[in-house]
Design an enzyme around this catalytic site. Sequence first.
Site, mmCIF file in Angstrom:
data_model
loop_
_atom_site.group_PDB
_atom_site.id
_atom_site.type_symbol
_atom_site.label_atom_id
_atom_site.label_comp_id
_atom_site.label_asym_id
_atom_site.label_seq_id
_atom_site.Cartn_x
_atom_site.Cartn_y
_atom_site.Cartn_z
ATOM 1 N N TYR A 160 31.588 -26.049 135.904
ATOM 2 C CA TYR A 160 30.625 -25.215 135.164
ATOM 3 C C TYR A 160 29.260 -25.887 135.068
ATOM 4 O O TYR A 160 29.169 -27.096 134.832
ATOM 5 C CB TYR A 160 31.123 -24.976 133.737
ATOM 6 C CG TYR A 160 32.303 -24.048 133.626
ATOM 7 C CD1 TYR A 160 32.258 -22.748 134.130
ATOM 8 C CD2 TYR A 160 33.468 -24.472 132.992
ATOM 9 C CE1 TYR A 160 33.351 -21.905 134.003
ATOM 10 C CE2 TYR A 160 34.564 -23.630 132.857
ATOM 11 C CZ TYR A 160 34.496 -22.350 133.376
ATOM 12 O OH TYR A 160 35.573 -21.512 133.242
ATOM 13 N N LYS A 204 49.861 -38.351 107.887
ATOM 14 C CA LYS A 204 49.123 -37.077 107.791
ATOM 15 C C LYS A 204 48.704 -36.609 109.185
ATOM 16 O O LYS A 204 48.759 -37.393 110.142
ATOM 17 C CB LYS A 204 47.908 -37.272 106.888
ATOM 18 C CG LYS A 204 46.911 -38.302 107.397
ATOM 19 C CD LYS A 204 45.921 -38.715 106.314
ATOM 20 C CE LYS A 204 44.938 -39.732 106.846
ATOM 21 N NZ LYS A 204 44.067 -40.273 105.787
HETATM 22 C C1 LIG Z 1 44.035 -41.664 106.035
HETATM 23 C C2 LIG Z 1 44.180 -42.546 104.893
HETATM 24 C C3 LIG Z 1 44.803 -43.800 105.037
HETATM 25 C C4 LIG Z 1 45.181 -44.385 106.380
HETATM 26 O O1 LIG Z 1 43.997 -44.841 107.013
HETATM 27 P P1 LIG Z 1 44.002 -45.686 108.375
HETATM 28 O O2 LIG Z 1 42.599 -46.143 108.515
HETATM 29 O O3 LIG Z 1 44.384 -44.747 109.474
HETATM 30 O O4 LIG Z 1 44.957 -46.794 108.223
HETATM 31 C C5 LIG Z 1 45.040 -44.537 103.882
HETATM 32 N N1 LIG Z 1 44.645 -44.080 102.672
HETATM 33 C C6 LIG Z 1 44.005 -42.906 102.505
HETATM 34 C C7 LIG Z 1 43.597 -42.480 101.147
HETATM 35 C C8 LIG Z 1 43.735 -42.098 103.610
HETATM 36 O O5 LIG Z 1 43.097 -40.947 103.444
#
Ligand SMILES: *Cc1c(COP(=O)(O)O)cnc(C)c1O
Length: 384
Positions: free
Chosen positions: A272, A39
């Site tokens: 800044y 994702k």
């Molecule tokens: C993002 C997510 C993962 C992966 O999590 P990590 O901590 O990056 O390994 C797994 N399961 C769900 C439901 C998630 O939202």
Amino acid sequence: MSFYSKRCWAEIDLNALRQNLAWISHRVGDGVSIFAVVKADAYGHGLKEIASHLMTCGANGFGVANLKEAFDIRQRGDGWPILMLGACTNEEREYAIRMNVMVTISRLKEAELFLKKAEEMKRPIQVQVKVDTGMGRLGIEPKDAIELVQQIKKMETSRYLLLKGIYTHLAAAEDDEVFTRNQLLAFTEVVNGLKKKNIFLDYVHASSSAGILFEDNQLFNTVRPGLILYGIVPTGERIITHRIQRFLSPALSLKCKVSFIKSIQPGKTISYGHTFTAERQMKVATLTAGYGDGYHRTISGKGYVLIRNRRCPILGRITMDQMIVDVSSVTDVDCDDECVLIGKQGEEEISITQVAQWANTIPWEILTSLNYRVPRIYIGGSAS
Ligand SMILES: *Cc1c(COP(=O)(O)O)cnc(C)c1O
């Protein structure tokens, strides 16, 4: 023609990714499926390239947070199991069915809406039930989970809705052993209850990265690694052994260049808000990266970068496109020198965990902040 300007760029080592997946695969053992979580543009690494690479490295499926991500994966290779981790919106249901994405169900109504749509479209939808054992985000309460699964099982007779799995999500696996064990216990009870009713599902899972590292005796038959796939260990109260840390290598380095060097006199202020004043004569360098690339402004005055294998402190506020660092100790510094913001240079290394600490956030957010202006340059693997 493709054009990018190498002012602030990310180098992504596909071999590191392959090795991390191989290590995860070894850790979880035979018979456990790995759904690579890709994702948010594969955690900023570039979804399309990362997904196609992982398809050649032994991933069993993919986890996504929206359907555009699923679409991009489908374009790179058809037929891979894809699990949509969020709940679908009304408009997304049709696309999930069309793209044959497995969806997450937390209540009966959602399953009914999917079944109705699937019947209309004459295409089946695969679903997984989510159980809320302590995350408090999606999912049905454990005490109601078996009932929901049975109701969804009944819908399978229509042939348009298929129950493929059941899962939960750990809320504090890197921090809180007791809380995590209770979550796993609640989930195990649901899974055992289903077994008693002779319900066995293809995908049964609880663990993302931290679960894989800390609760590897409770992986059920599937895992969902995100962060560790990219070579980063989630840090928290629970201590991870150095041995494990050595097996995972960060795939991403963030780099920029020196664009200007000058000497400044005591009393001269920098950037800044003139928050930094030189107390002595110094040599300073202007760099070609800023918060507009995703290098957090909250790091101002705290962090350092690597130039010619030396640590160079950031002076004053980080601006949108540039920042200024102290190069007084780097005698041979020159314009166009490569500068490392995240990653290794010589004997020195700046970890993403370190950068996240400076920015008062977590590695996940540092990675997902890198934006379209930062070209991803792939090295190793099939990219070389
Ligand atoms: C993002 C997510 C993962 C992966 O999590 P990590 O901590 O990056 O390994 C797994 N399961 C769900 C439901 C998630 O939202």
